[in-house]
Design an enzyme around this catalytic site. Sequence first.
Site, short mmCIF file in Angstrom:
data_model
loop_
_atom_site.label_atom_id
_atom_site.label_comp_id
_atom_site.label_asym_id
_atom_site.label_seq_id
_atom_site.Cartn_x
_atom_site.Cartn_y
_atom_site.Cartn_z
N CYS A 117 0.84 -1.20 0.00
CA CYS A 117 0.00 0.00 0.00
C CYS A 117 0.87 1.25 0.00
O CYS A 117 0.62 2.20 -0.75
CB CYS A 117 -0.92 -0.01 1.22
SG CYS A 117 -2.13 1.33 1.24
N CYS A 118 1.91 1.26 0.83
CA CYS A 118 2.83 2.41 0.88
C CYS A 118 3.50 2.63 -0.47
O CYS A 118 3.69 3.78 -0.89
CB CYS A 118 3.90 2.18 1.94
SG CYS A 118 3.35 2.39 3.64
N CYS A 200 -0.63 8.60 7.20
CA CYS A 200 -2.01 8.33 6.82
C CYS A 200 -2.85 8.08 8.07
O CYS A 200 -2.38 7.49 9.05
CB CYS A 200 -2.08 7.12 5.90
SG CYS A 200 -1.33 7.38 4.27
N CYS A 227 8.30 3.47 5.44
CA CYS A 227 7.33 3.18 4.38
C CYS A 227 8.00 2.84 3.05
O CYS A 227 7.32 2.45 2.10
CB CYS A 227 6.40 4.37 4.19
SG CYS A 227 7.24 5.88 3.68
#
Length: 234
Positions: A117-118, A200, A227
Site C-alpha cells: 500500500c505504501c 495516513c 514506508c
Amino acid sequence: MKERVEELSNLIEGKTLEESLALVANAFPGKVRFSSAFGQEDQVITHAIFKHSIDIEVFTLDTGRLFPETYELIDRTRARYKQPIRVYYPKAEQVEELVTKKGMHSFYESVENRKECCYIRKVEPLKRALRDTAVWVTGLRADQSDNRQNFSLIEWDEPNQVIKFNPLLRWSYDEMLDYLKKHQVPYNPLHDKGYISIGCAPCTRAIEPGEHPRAGRWYWEASQKECGLHQVKQ
C-alpha cells in the site's frame, strides 16, 4: 551527479538552514525539490524556502488517506506564504486494483501488505515527483528513529538516483519547536495531541508519554517503522 556529494557536503558545512538551502539551490538551478509531508520538520523547511524566496520547488504526496487536519494545513500554508505547493497522487488504476483485490484495510493484515500500500500511495508517486531532479530535500532528523542515525546531511539516494539533502538531520526536537514558535509557522494541531509523527490516518495514532516518536506509525507492527521512501541503512 553522485560524485558531487562530497563537494556539496563541504559547501554547506557550518552554514545556517537558509544558507545551506540557498547554496544547494544555486548549485543546481531549477533541479532541487523538497518533499513535504507537512510535519513540523517539513514546516520549518517550507518556511525557510518561501520566506527567503529560495529556488526550490515544494511538493507533497496525497495518499488519499490523510487526516483532515493535514489537508487543512496544506491550505493554511498556501495562504500564509502565497506560494504554490505541487501535489502528486497515486495512480488511480493501481489503487483500484489493490482495493478490489484486498479491500480497504489490507495493510493491517501483514507487513508485506502494508508495504504494498505504501509503495502504491507514496513510493511510486515520489519516483514521478523526482524525475529530472538533481537534489531531493527532506525533513529527516537523526533522532526521529534508530534507522536514521546513520544518515548524512548530503548523501546519494540510489533508488531514486538523486542527491539527498537532509538539512535538519542534526537538529534536536526542541530546536525545531523553537524555530516554529519564533517564526510563528503554522503546524498540524494533531502534534499537540500526541501525534508526533503523522502519516495516513488509518496508520497513525497518538503516542503515550515515554513512547518512541515513531511508535504511533504502523503501531500494530513490530517493524522498522519505514514506508520505503527512505532507504534504511544498516
